[in-house]
Design a protein around this motif. Structure first.
Motif, short mmCIF file in Angstrom:
data_model
loop_
_atom_site.label_atom_id
_atom_site.label_comp_id
_atom_site.label_asym_id
_atom_site.label_seq_id
_atom_site.Cartn_x
_atom_site.Cartn_y
_atom_site.Cartn_z
N ILE A 107 0.84 -1.19 0.00
CA ILE A 107 0.00 0.00 0.00
C ILE A 107 0.88 1.25 0.00
O ILE A 107 1.94 1.26 0.61
CB ILE A 107 -0.97 0.00 1.20
CG1 ILE A 107 -1.95 1.18 1.13
CG2 ILE A 107 -0.22 0.04 2.52
CD1 ILE A 107 -3.09 1.08 2.12
N LEU A 108 0.44 2.26 -0.72
CA LEU A 108 1.08 3.58 -0.70
C LEU A 108 0.13 4.53 0.01
O LEU A 108 -1.01 4.71 -0.41
CB LEU A 108 1.35 4.10 -2.11
CG LEU A 108 1.84 5.55 -2.20
CD1 LEU A 108 3.19 5.73 -1.52
CD2 LEU A 108 1.89 6.02 -3.63
N ILE A 109 0.60 5.10 1.10
CA ILE A 109 -0.18 6.07 1.84
C ILE A 109 0.26 7.44 1.36
O ILE A 109 1.42 7.82 1.52
CB ILE A 109 0.04 5.92 3.35
CG1 ILE A 109 -0.34 4.51 3.78
CG2 ILE A 109 -0.77 6.97 4.10
CD1 ILE A 109 0.15 4.13 5.14
N LEU A 110 -0.64 8.16 0.76
CA LEU A 110 -0.34 9.47 0.19
C LEU A 110 -0.84 10.54 1.14
O LEU A 110 -2.05 10.69 1.34
CB LEU A 110 -1.02 9.60 -1.18
CG LEU A 110 -0.72 10.84 -1.99
CD1 LEU A 110 0.78 10.96 -2.28
CD2 LEU A 110 -1.49 10.80 -3.30
N GLY A 111 0.11 11.25 1.77
CA GLY A 111 -0.23 12.35 2.67
C GLY A 111 -0.37 13.62 1.87
O GLY A 111 0.61 14.15 1.35
N CYS A 112 -1.60 14.12 1.76
CA CYS A 112 -1.93 15.24 0.86
C CYS A 112 -1.67 16.62 1.46
O CYS A 112 -1.95 17.62 0.81
CB CYS A 112 -3.40 15.15 0.46
SG CYS A 112 -3.86 13.61 -0.31
N GLY A 113 -1.16 16.70 2.66
CA GLY A 113 -1.01 18.00 3.32
C GLY A 113 -2.11 18.16 4.35
O GLY A 113 -2.51 17.21 5.01
N ARG A 114 -2.63 19.38 4.48
CA ARG A 114 -3.64 19.65 5.50
C ARG A 114 -4.98 18.96 5.20
O ARG A 114 -5.69 18.55 6.10
CB ARG A 114 -3.85 21.15 5.64
CG ARG A 114 -4.81 21.53 6.74
CD ARG A 114 -4.90 23.02 6.94
NE ARG A 114 -3.63 23.62 7.30
CZ ARG A 114 -3.11 23.66 8.52
NH1 ARG A 114 -3.76 23.12 9.52
NH2 ARG A 114 -1.95 24.24 8.75
N HIS A 115 -5.35 18.87 3.93
CA HIS A 115 -6.65 18.33 3.54
C HIS A 115 -6.48 17.21 2.52
O HIS A 115 -5.57 17.24 1.70
CB HIS A 115 -7.54 19.42 2.93
CG HIS A 115 -7.74 20.58 3.84
ND1 HIS A 115 -8.53 20.52 4.97
CD2 HIS A 115 -7.25 21.84 3.79
CE1 HIS A 115 -8.52 21.69 5.57
NE2 HIS A 115 -7.75 22.52 4.88
N ILE A 116 -7.41 16.26 2.53
CA ILE A 116 -7.42 15.19 1.53
C ILE A 116 -7.77 15.81 0.18
O ILE A 116 -8.64 16.66 0.08
CB ILE A 116 -8.45 14.11 1.90
CG1 ILE A 116 -8.10 13.47 3.24
CG2 ILE A 116 -8.52 13.05 0.81
CD1 ILE A 116 -9.17 12.53 3.76
N GLN A 117 -7.04 15.38 -0.84
CA GLN A 117 -7.25 15.88 -2.20
C GLN A 117 -7.68 14.72 -3.10
O GLN A 117 -7.26 13.58 -2.89
CB GLN A 117 -5.95 16.46 -2.75
CG GLN A 117 -5.33 17.54 -1.91
CD GLN A 117 -6.04 18.87 -2.06
OE1 GLN A 117 -6.56 19.17 -3.12
NE2 GLN A 117 -6.07 19.63 -0.99
N PRO A 118 -8.50 15.01 -4.12
CA PRO A 118 -8.81 13.94 -5.08
C PRO A 118 -7.57 13.61 -5.91
O PRO A 118 -6.87 14.50 -6.37
CB PRO A 118 -9.92 14.55 -5.96
CG PRO A 118 -9.89 16.01 -5.70
CD PRO A 118 -9.20 16.25 -4.40
N VAL A 119 -7.32 12.33 -6.06
CA VAL A 119 -6.13 11.87 -6.77
C VAL A 119 -6.44 11.77 -8.26
O VAL A 119 -7.47 11.21 -8.66
CB VAL A 119 -5.65 10.51 -6.22
CG1 VAL A 119 -4.44 10.01 -6.96
CG2 VAL A 119 -5.36 10.63 -4.73
N ASP A 120 -5.54 12.32 -9.07
CA ASP A 120 -5.68 12.29 -10.53
C ASP A 120 -5.81 10.83 -11.00
O ASP A 120 -5.06 9.96 -10.56
CB ASP A 120 -4.44 12.95 -11.14
CG ASP A 120 -4.48 12.95 -12.65
OD1 ASP A 120 -3.70 12.18 -13.25
OD2 ASP A 120 -5.29 13.71 -13.20
N PRO A 121 -6.75 10.56 -11.89
CA PRO A 121 -6.94 9.18 -12.38
C PRO A 121 -5.68 8.58 -13.02
O PRO A 121 -5.42 7.38 -12.87
CB PRO A 121 -8.06 9.30 -13.42
CG PRO A 121 -8.80 10.53 -13.03
CD PRO A 121 -7.79 11.45 -12.42
N ASN A 122 -4.86 9.40 -13.70
CA ASN A 122 -3.61 8.88 -14.28
C ASN A 122 -2.64 8.44 -13.19
O ASN A 122 -1.96 7.42 -13.33
CB ASN A 122 -2.96 9.94 -15.18
CG ASN A 122 -3.74 10.19 -16.43
OD1 ASN A 122 -4.41 9.29 -16.94
ND2 ASN A 122 -3.68 11.42 -16.93
#
Length: 167
Positions: A107-122
């Protein structure tokens, strides 16, 4: 005759078993229960060679007692500086290390900063193509999740932006 005399005694004893008198025993005190819980804290017993996020700030992270500024990339127990400064900088190129890393983290845990962001489909497709699953969280929760999964002995990766990052 003796059987008739024993029958009422038997019935009374069975009633007592079915409806016991309420006891006046006290429940264990909460203070005692919490002190026992504190003695079983497994999270503090982390091996020294294992990465553990201890703090996050607006500009970086404290890992194993050392303060790091900027974005970080963690693979298992390896820690490295990571070039993206904002969420829009995260691309398949910035995560290309996962095409060569073995064993592949589950699993890759992506820390988006202060808020969760939608991840680009690509980007999502790229991460799936490496064989990893993706979990996008705010960086505070991402670092905690990394700690827990790493302590369980799972092969996990984290790509974290500082908490002050908003987009």
């Amino acid at each position: 005759m003796a059987v008739r005399q024993r029958l009422p005694d038997l019935i009374r004893s069975l009633k007592r078993e079915l409806n016991p008198r309420p006891s006046n025993r006290l429940l264990p005190s909460l203070r005692r229960a919490f002190s026992l819980y504190d003695q079983i804290n497994i999270i503090d017993n982390v091996p020294e060679d294992q990465l553990r996020f201890q703090q996050y700030t607006e500009t970086g992270f404290k890992v194993n007692g050392v303060m790091y500024e900027g974005s970080l990339l963690c693979v298992g127990n390896l820690l490295m500086s990571w070039s993206p400064q904002k969420f829009s900088d995260i691309t398949p190129d910035s995560l290309s290390i996962f095409q060569t890393v073995r064993p592949i983290p589950e699993i890759l845990i992506l820390g988006c900063g202060r808020h969760i962001q939608p991840v680009d489909p690509n980007l999502r497709r790229f991460i799936r193509s490496t064989g990893m699953k993706l979990e996008a969280l705010d960086s505070r929760n991402a670092s905690s999740t990394y700690n827990i999964l790493n302590e369980e002995g799972r092969i996990v990766a984290a790509a974290l932006l500082p908490y002050g990052t908003t987009s």
